[in-house]
Design a protein around this motif. Structure first.
Motif, PDB file in Angstrom:
ATOM      1  N   GLU A   1      -2.095  -7.998   1.454  1.00 30.44           N
ATOM      2  CA  GLU A   1      -1.008  -7.136   1.938  1.00 30.44           C
ATOM      3  C   GLU A   1       0.265  -7.941   2.183  1.00 30.44           C
ATOM      4  O   GLU A   1       1.373  -7.454   1.962  1.00 30.44           O
ATOM      5  CB  GLU A   1      -1.473  -6.468   3.227  1.00 30.44           C
ATOM      6  CG  GLU A   1      -0.645  -5.319   3.684  1.00 30.44           C
ATOM      7  CD  GLU A   1      -1.282  -4.653   4.900  1.00 30.44           C
ATOM      8  OE1 GLU A   1      -1.215  -3.419   4.961  1.00 30.44           O
ATOM      9  OE2 GLU A   1      -1.840  -5.347   5.771  1.00 30.44           O
ATOM     10  N   ARG A   2       0.128  -9.185   2.641  1.00 32.13           N
ATOM     11  CA  ARG A   2       1.291 -10.019   2.936  1.00 32.13           C
ATOM     12  C   ARG A   2       1.834 -10.773   1.721  1.00 32.13           C
ATOM     13  O   ARG A   2       2.916 -11.327   1.782  1.00 32.13           O
ATOM     14  CB  ARG A   2       0.914 -11.041   4.022  1.00 32.13           C
ATOM     15  CG  ARG A   2       0.774 -10.415   5.380  1.00 32.13           C
ATOM     16  CD  ARG A   2       0.609 -11.475   6.436  1.00 32.13           C
ATOM     17  NE  ARG A   2      -0.653 -12.175   6.282  1.00 32.13           N
ATOM     18  CZ  ARG A   2      -1.755 -11.923   6.974  1.00 32.13           C
ATOM     19  NH1 ARG A   2      -1.739 -10.989   7.890  1.00 32.13           N
ATOM     20  NH2 ARG A   2      -2.860 -12.612   6.779  1.00 32.13           N
TER      21      ARG A   2
ATOM     22  N   GLN B   1      -1.357   0.402  -3.543  1.00 40.74           N
ATOM     23  CA  GLN B   1       0.044   0.009  -3.713  1.00 40.74           C
ATOM     24  C   GLN B   1       0.865   1.231  -4.109  1.00 40.74           C
ATOM     25  O   GLN B   1       0.431   2.049  -4.905  1.00 40.74           O
ATOM     26  CB  GLN B   1       0.137  -1.065  -4.796  1.00 40.74           C
ATOM     27  CG  GLN B   1       1.494  -1.679  -4.909  1.00 40.74           C
ATOM     28  CD  GLN B   1       1.441  -2.949  -5.741  1.00 40.74           C
ATOM     29  OE1 GLN B   1       0.475  -3.689  -5.690  1.00 40.74           O
ATOM     30  NE2 GLN B   1       2.469  -3.184  -6.507  1.00 40.74           N
ATOM     31  N   TRP B   2       2.068   1.338  -3.538  1.00 38.64           N
ATOM     32  CA  TRP B   2       2.970   2.461  -3.806  1.00 38.64           C
ATOM     33  C   TRP B   2       3.485   2.354  -5.235  1.00 38.64           C
ATOM     34  O   TRP B   2       3.987   1.313  -5.658  1.00 38.64           O
ATOM     35  CB  TRP B   2       4.127   2.439  -2.814  1.00 38.64           C
ATOM     36  CG  TRP B   2       5.076   3.571  -2.963  1.00 38.64           C
ATOM     37  CD1 TRP B   2       6.331   3.524  -3.477  1.00 38.64           C
ATOM     38  CD2 TRP B   2       4.852   4.925  -2.577  1.00 38.64           C
ATOM     39  NE1 TRP B   2       6.899   4.767  -3.446  1.00 38.64           N
ATOM     40  CE2 TRP B   2       6.013   5.653  -2.894  1.00 38.64           C
ATOM     41  CE3 TRP B   2       3.776   5.596  -2.007  1.00 38.64           C
ATOM     42  CZ2 TRP B   2       6.136   7.003  -2.649  1.00 38.64           C
ATOM     43  CZ3 TRP B   2       3.907   6.959  -1.765  1.00 38.64           C
ATOM     44  CH2 TRP B   2       5.078   7.642  -2.083  1.00 38.64           C
TER      45      TRP B   2
ATOM     46  N   ILE C   1       6.402   0.760   3.626  1.00 41.93           N
ATOM     47  CA  ILE C   1       5.143   0.045   3.395  1.00 41.93           C
ATOM     48  C   ILE C   1       4.734   0.250   1.939  1.00 41.93           C
ATOM     49  O   ILE C   1       4.306   1.333   1.549  1.00 41.93           O
ATOM     50  CB  ILE C   1       4.042   0.563   4.344  1.00 41.93           C
ATOM     51  CG1 ILE C   1       4.463   0.334   5.788  1.00 41.93           C
ATOM     52  CG2 ILE C   1       2.704  -0.103   4.037  1.00 41.93           C
ATOM     53  CD1 ILE C   1       3.557   0.987   6.798  1.00 41.93           C
ATOM     54  N   SER C   2       4.866  -0.806   1.117  1.00 41.92           N
ATOM     55  CA  SER C   2       4.534  -0.670  -0.295  1.00 41.92           C
ATOM     56  C   SER C   2       3.093  -1.040  -0.599  1.00 41.92           C
ATOM     57  O   SER C   2       2.575  -0.693  -1.653  1.00 41.92           O
ATOM     58  CB  SER C   2       5.479  -1.525  -1.139  1.00 41.92           C
ATOM     59  OG  SER C   2       5.401  -2.867  -0.724  1.00 41.92           O
ATOM     60  N   ARG C   3       2.437  -1.776   0.295  1.00 43.00           N
ATOM     61  CA  ARG C   3       1.021  -2.122   0.119  1.00 43.00           C
ATOM     62  C   ARG C   3       0.259  -1.789   1.389  1.00 43.00           C
ATOM     63  O   ARG C   3       0.775  -1.979   2.481  1.00 43.00           O
ATOM     64  CB  ARG C   3       0.868  -3.620  -0.143  1.00 43.00           C
ATOM     65  CG  ARG C   3       1.300  -4.040  -1.500  1.00 43.00           C
ATOM     66  CD  ARG C   3       1.085  -5.525  -1.634  1.00 43.00           C
ATOM     67  NE  ARG C   3       1.126  -5.895  -3.028  1.00 43.00           N
ATOM     68  CZ  ARG C   3       0.800  -7.084  -3.471  1.00 43.00           C
ATOM     69  NH1 ARG C   3       0.415  -8.021  -2.636  1.00 43.00           N
ATOM     70  NH2 ARG C   3       0.857  -7.353  -4.752  1.00 43.00           N
ATOM     71  N   ARG C   4      -0.966  -1.304   1.225  1.00 41.33           N
ATOM     72  CA  ARG C   4      -1.805  -1.025   2.387  1.00 41.33           C
ATOM     73  C   ARG C   4      -3.266  -1.171   1.993  1.00 41.33           C
ATOM     74  O   ARG C   4      -3.605  -1.208   0.813  1.00 41.33           O
ATOM     75  CB  ARG C   4      -1.524   0.359   2.957  1.00 41.33           C
ATOM     76  CG  ARG C   4      -1.964   1.504   2.082  1.00 41.33           C
ATOM     77  CD  ARG C   4      -1.608   2.835   2.684  1.00 41.33           C
ATOM     78  NE  ARG C   4      -2.243   3.919   1.931  1.00 41.33           N
ATOM     79  CZ  ARG C   4      -2.074   5.182   2.192  1.00 41.33           C
ATOM     80  NH1 ARG C   4      -1.281   5.559   3.163  1.00 41.33           N
ATOM     81  NH2 ARG C   4      -2.688   6.106   1.477  1.00 41.33           N
TER      82      ARG C   4
ATOM     83  N   MET D   1       7.778   4.771   5.262  1.00 41.77           N
ATOM     84  CA  MET D   1       7.970   3.765   6.308  1.00 41.77           C
ATOM     85  C   MET D   1       8.162   2.362   5.732  1.00 41.77           C
ATOM     86  O   MET D   1       7.907   1.375   6.402  1.00 41.77           O
ATOM     87  CB  MET D   1       6.804   3.786   7.303  1.00 41.77           C
ATOM     88  CG  MET D   1       6.673   5.110   8.012  1.00 41.77           C
ATOM     89  SD  MET D   1       5.486   5.156   9.342  1.00 41.77           S
ATOM     90  CE  MET D   1       4.010   4.555   8.602  1.00 41.77           C
TER      91      MET D   1
ATOM     92  N   ARG E   1      -5.732  -8.301   4.423  1.00 40.19           N
ATOM     93  CA  ARG E   1      -4.458  -8.616   5.080  1.00 40.19           C
ATOM     94  C   ARG E   1      -3.706  -9.702   4.329  1.00 40.19           C
ATOM     95  O   ARG E   1      -2.476  -9.667   4.252  1.00 40.19           O
ATOM     96  CB  ARG E   1      -4.704  -9.025   6.527  1.00 40.19           C
ATOM     97  CG  ARG E   1      -5.030  -7.836   7.398  1.00 40.19           C
ATOM     98  CD  ARG E   1      -5.148  -8.211   8.847  1.00 40.19           C
ATOM     99  NE  ARG E   1      -5.349  -7.011   9.663  1.00 40.19           N
ATOM    100  CZ  ARG E   1      -5.743  -7.040  10.911  1.00 40.19           C
ATOM    101  NH1 ARG E   1      -5.989  -8.195  11.510  1.00 40.19           N
ATOM    102  NH2 ARG E   1      -5.904  -5.919  11.579  1.00 40.19           N
TER     103      ARG E   1
ATOM    104  N   TYR F   1       0.241   6.373  -3.287  1.00 39.88           N
ATOM    105  CA  TYR F   1      -0.457   5.097  -3.194  1.00 39.88           C
ATOM    106  C   TYR F   1      -1.582   5.101  -4.228  1.00 39.88           C
ATOM    107  O   TYR F   1      -2.465   5.948  -4.187  1.00 39.88           O
ATOM    108  CB  TYR F   1      -1.034   4.877  -1.790  1.00 39.88           C
ATOM    109  CG  TYR F   1       0.025   4.502  -0.783  1.00 39.88           C
ATOM    110  CD1 TYR F   1       0.513   3.205  -0.727  1.00 39.88           C
ATOM    111  CD2 TYR F   1       0.525   5.441   0.097  1.00 39.88           C
ATOM    112  CE1 TYR F   1       1.488   2.863   0.200  1.00 39.88           C
ATOM    113  CE2 TYR F   1       1.493   5.095   1.022  1.00 39.88           C
ATOM    114  CZ  TYR F   1       1.973   3.806   1.065  1.00 39.88           C
ATOM    115  OH  TYR F   1       2.934   3.460   1.968  1.00 39.88           O
TER     116      TYR F   1
END
Length: 95
Positions: free
Chosen positions: A87-88, A65-66, A41-44, A39, A84, A71
């Motif tokens: 993440e940004r 991180q992907w 999303i490389s960081r979560r 999707m 957060r 991950y």
């Protein structure tokens, strides 16, 4: 505009979930597509003790991180706000 139940997204359904196009002449295009993060999303971040991410905002978070395959754990954050913010943060280019 596409209507999905009560939710609206701009553009057609394929545009709202589109990923960068791969070069059909590139012999490694299929390999590179499989290495993209799910999707996009490389960081979560995830709560250390599991559960929903929005609950218990003062709990520590695992930062993931992907890496092209899965991950990987790259650190921890003290709370939801710090996770957060991480993440940004833009990823640094490795090349």
């Amino acid at each position: 505009m596409t209507t999905l139940g009560r939710h609206r997204r701009p553009g057609t359904p394929s545009e709202s979930q589109s990923l960068p196009e791969s070069d059909p002449t590139d012999p490694l295009a299929a390999f590179e597509e499989r290495r993209r993060p799910p999707m996009g999303i490389s960081r979560r971040h995830r709560p250390v003790n599991g559960g929903a991410a929005h609950l218990r905002p003062d709990e520590a978070r695992l930062l993931q991180q992907w890496d092209g395959y899965t991950y990987a754990l790259v650190g921890t954050a003290a709370n939801l706000a710090a996770a957060r913010a991480w993440e940004r943060t833009p990823l640094r280019n490795a090349s």
